[in-house]
Design a protein around this motif. Structure first.
Motif, PDB file in Angstrom:
ATOM      1  N   ALA B 116       0.842  -1.197   0.000  1.00 28.99           N
ATOM      2  CA  ALA B 116       0.000   0.000   0.000  1.00 28.99           C
ATOM      3  C   ALA B 116       0.877   1.247   0.000  1.00 28.99           C
ATOM      4  O   ALA B 116       0.622   2.213  -0.728  1.00 28.99           O
ATOM      5  CB  ALA B 116      -0.923  -0.003   1.216  1.00 28.99           C
ATOM      6  N   ASP B 117       1.926   1.207   0.779  1.00 29.86           N
ATOM      7  CA  ASP B 117       2.843   2.337   0.860  1.00 29.86           C
ATOM      8  C   ASP B 117       3.527   2.576  -0.480  1.00 29.86           C
ATOM      9  O   ASP B 117       3.585   3.700  -0.979  1.00 29.86           O
ATOM     10  CB  ASP B 117       3.879   2.059   1.945  1.00 29.86           C
ATOM     11  N   ARG B 118       4.014   1.503  -1.094  1.00 24.69           N
ATOM     12  CA  ARG B 118       4.729   1.626  -2.356  1.00 24.69           C
ATOM     13  C   ARG B 118       3.829   2.139  -3.474  1.00 24.69           C
ATOM     14  O   ARG B 118       4.282   2.820  -4.381  1.00 24.69           O
ATOM     15  CB  ARG B 118       5.298   0.265  -2.778  1.00 24.69           C
ATOM     16  N   ARG B 179       8.677   7.136 -15.296  1.00 27.51           N
ATOM     17  CA  ARG B 179       9.996   6.745 -14.822  1.00 27.51           C
ATOM     18  C   ARG B 179       9.905   5.546 -13.894  1.00 27.51           C
ATOM     19  O   ARG B 179       8.825   5.126 -13.500  1.00 27.51           O
ATOM     20  CB  ARG B 179      10.683   7.901 -14.131  1.00 27.51           C
ATOM     21  N   ALA B 180      11.059   5.031 -13.555  1.00 28.96           N
ATOM     22  CA  ALA B 180      11.124   3.885 -12.660  1.00 28.96           C
ATOM     23  C   ALA B 180      12.300   4.059 -11.722  1.00 28.96           C
ATOM     24  O   ALA B 180      13.323   4.619 -12.086  1.00 28.96           O
ATOM     25  CB  ALA B 180      11.284   2.609 -13.470  1.00 28.96           C
ATOM     26  N   GLU B 209      14.176  -4.710  -7.033  1.00 30.84           N
ATOM     27  CA  GLU B 209      12.880  -4.124  -6.698  1.00 30.84           C
ATOM     28  C   GLU B 209      12.658  -2.937  -7.610  1.00 30.84           C
ATOM     29  O   GLU B 209      13.550  -2.104  -7.767  1.00 30.84           O
ATOM     30  CB  GLU B 209      12.893  -3.607  -5.259  1.00 30.84           C
ATOM     31  N   ARG B 210      11.486  -2.862  -8.202  1.00 33.37           N
ATOM     32  CA  ARG B 210      11.245  -1.734  -9.095  1.00 33.37           C
ATOM     33  C   ARG B 210       9.917  -1.057  -8.799  1.00 33.37           C
ATOM     34  O   ARG B 210       8.898  -1.714  -8.611  1.00 33.37           O
ATOM     35  CB  ARG B 210      11.269  -2.198 -10.553  1.00 33.37           C
ATOM     36  N   HIS B 211       9.936   0.272  -8.755  1.00 31.23           N
ATOM     37  CA  HIS B 211       8.710   1.062  -8.679  1.00 31.23           C
ATOM     38  C   HIS B 211       8.579   1.796  -9.987  1.00 31.23           C
ATOM     39  O   HIS B 211       9.483   2.526 -10.370  1.00 31.23           O
ATOM     40  CB  HIS B 211       8.787   2.101  -7.565  1.00 31.23           C
ATOM     41  N   THR B 212       7.455   1.625 -10.637  1.00 32.45           N
ATOM     42  CA  THR B 212       7.231   2.326 -11.900  1.00 32.45           C
ATOM     43  C   THR B 212       6.146   3.367 -11.706  1.00 32.45           C
ATOM     44  O   THR B 212       5.172   3.129 -10.990  1.00 32.45           O
ATOM     45  CB  THR B 212       6.804   1.332 -12.995  1.00 32.45           C
ATOM     46  N   LEU B 220       2.474   3.097 -10.613  1.00 30.30           N
ATOM     47  CA  LEU B 220       1.816   2.118 -11.471  1.00 30.30           C
ATOM     48  C   LEU B 220       2.007   0.706 -10.951  1.00 30.30           C
ATOM     49  O   LEU B 220       1.059  -0.065 -10.856  1.00 30.30           O
ATOM     50  CB  LEU B 220       2.370   2.208 -12.889  1.00 30.30           C
ATOM     51  N   GLU B 221       3.227   0.351 -10.621  1.00 33.81           N
ATOM     52  CA  GLU B 221       3.468  -1.011 -10.185  1.00 33.81           C
ATOM     53  C   GLU B 221       4.635  -1.077  -9.213  1.00 33.81           C
ATOM     54  O   GLU B 221       5.482  -0.190  -9.162  1.00 33.81           O
ATOM     55  CB  GLU B 221       3.741  -1.926 -11.387  1.00 33.81           C
ATOM     56  N   TYR B 222       4.649  -2.147  -8.476  1.00 30.56           N
ATOM     57  CA  TYR B 222       5.739  -2.447  -7.570  1.00 30.56           C
ATOM     58  C   TYR B 222       6.119  -3.895  -7.846  1.00 30.56           C
ATOM     59  O   TYR B 222       5.288  -4.790  -7.748  1.00 30.56           O
ATOM     60  CB  TYR B 222       5.284  -2.263  -6.121  1.00 30.56           C
ATOM     61  N   VAL B 223       7.346  -4.108  -8.271  1.00 34.32           N
ATOM     62  CA  VAL B 223       7.780  -5.438  -8.701  1.00 34.32           C
ATOM     63  C   VAL B 223       8.959  -5.911  -7.871  1.00 34.32           C
ATOM     64  O   VAL B 223       9.912  -5.153  -7.642  1.00 34.32           O
ATOM     65  CB  VAL B 223       8.222  -5.435 -10.182  1.00 34.32           C
TER      66      VAL B 223
END
Lengths: 240, 240
Positions: B116-118, B179-180, B209-212, B220-223
């Motif tokens: 939720a935070d990410r 961006r990511a 770990e990626r935040h887009t 958009l996403e957290y991977v």
DNA sequence: GCTGACAATTGGTATAGACAACTAGTTTTT
DNA sequence: AAAAACTAGTTGTCTATACCAATTGTCAGC
């Protein structure tokens, strides 16, 4: 606010004004800015001129447009955390830690095949080999080995290395660093490295290899580092 | 060559034509391209329209202008090896391997605190959880878990995921990725992951770990991915 | 041979206007 | 009450034109 008689282009003046309003917080991320027509009428300039200013700011990522809705202030851009190209010293400082270093070896050796290849030199050409333990807050963070052509960087001394190698290269020698290619992989600490890094057997390390090049394409250095995984995480910010 | 009745904007068509001429080598780095007025007359469009096309290519770095001289093809841009921001599929293809995927889980779950935070969501907000084994040449390469807001990306299906998630987001939903932020660290494979990655106990993995984010800053996403260290090395090209 | 004036050509800045495509809200119709 | 039509406002695309500023080549005059 905007001087039409100034030699500074109008679109450029407007760019500056909007940029400042974002800097000072007068315009907050998510805010709707005045429409293009509104600016045009207010400043008594053509809409296309306003558009040019806004387009530039959109390209910079400070604003974004939505057809039919308007133009908005983008979320604050993160600083580009290119910790790869900054030095270890800068990297640690930006993480709020005190950088340090212990010199293990500093000598001129003949380049082996791999190093010669990486630096585009003939085999056995003289290269500096610099081995260091890198400390952060007095604790070992990484083991680093640097190779550089001794013919390119003349007259290196222990004092220079301890002070700032990059400063010496860019300021004293006037060489301009252009780009770096960095690769990262995960590995298990080797027995040779283990006593220096003070980690248990089988501990993971982040293996970083970096090739740095000058503006004109000449290879400057080849660096191999092993970072303690329990203390180091590499972050990168990518803008499309 | 250029169709004025097409719904595709003229400036965009011209951009494409010039881009192709550079790709095919018809236009070489250093070449002078036709002047804006020449294009305008030849294509029977306004010079401003030509300018828009050229400006975009200049912003991309494919061309550069010189007042009084003309517009030239820029030296070949280093490929931006942003293997981080390209998809796994593209990444593997560029490495000459055949990408594949095995879906382990695809469900909507309430976001835990971290997710939720990410994603800047309320705790327990519905999010997609997509777990996959990523294959390269039929061999497991990584384990990947993706989280995305179910309210932002509506109507995901297994078919869409299997085809191309990014294509769906950008083309079908019209969301623009901005961006990511990606972080990488070294770790030892966990016992939960081990059977999927087919590596021995204690093997190292590269944890990514990626935040887009979208252009407007919306997460958009957290991977989270774990890559086999024996098969994967991350490379990045940094320009100063 | 050199210099300076000039002309031609290039990109840079700016105007005024037009219509299209899209969004959001309001009003009318069903 | 819901659906459809309308309206006002936004950015997106495009035209036609004008003048400015920098570069380059030419040609006349010394």
């Amino acid at each position: 606010m905007i001087d039409k008689r100034s030699p500074v282009p109008i679109y450029y003046q407007l760019e500056h004004v909007i940029r400042q309003q974002i800097d000072t917080g007068e315009l907050q991320p998510g805010d709707l800015i005045p429409s293009e027509r509104e600016y045009a009428e207010q400043l008594d300039v053509s809409r296309m001129t306003v558009r040019q200013a806004i387009t530039n700011l959109v390209n910079e990522g400070l604003l974004y447009r939505q057809k039919g809705r308007g133009t908005f202030v983008a979320e604050q851009k993160l600083e580009q955390n290119l910790s790869g190209l900054t030095s270890f010293t800068e990297d640690m400082r930006s993480r709020g830690m005190v950088p340090g270093s212990t010199l293990l070896a500093f000598q001129i050796v003949p380049a082996d095949k791999k190093v010669a290849d990486r630096l585009s030199l003939a085999e056995h050409a003289p290269v500096y080999e610099i081995k260091r333990i890198r400390l952060a807050d007095e604790v070992p963070m990484a083991l680093e080995t640097v190779y550089m052509s001794a013919n390119l960087i003349k007259g290196l001394s222990e004092a220079i290395i301890t002070a700032s190698l990059y400063h010496h290269i860019e300021e004293e020698l006037g060489l301009e660093i252009g780009r770096a290619v960095q690769s990262m992989e995960s590995a298990i600490v080797s027995e040779a490295e283990r006593p220096h890094l003070l980690v248990p057997k089988g501990a993971p390390v982040l293996l970083i290899e970096r090739h740095t090049f000058l503006k004109d394409g000449t290879p400057l250095e080849y660096v191999k580092s092993s970072y303690r995984a329990d203390r180091y995480k590499f972050t990168i910010d990518i803008n499309r």
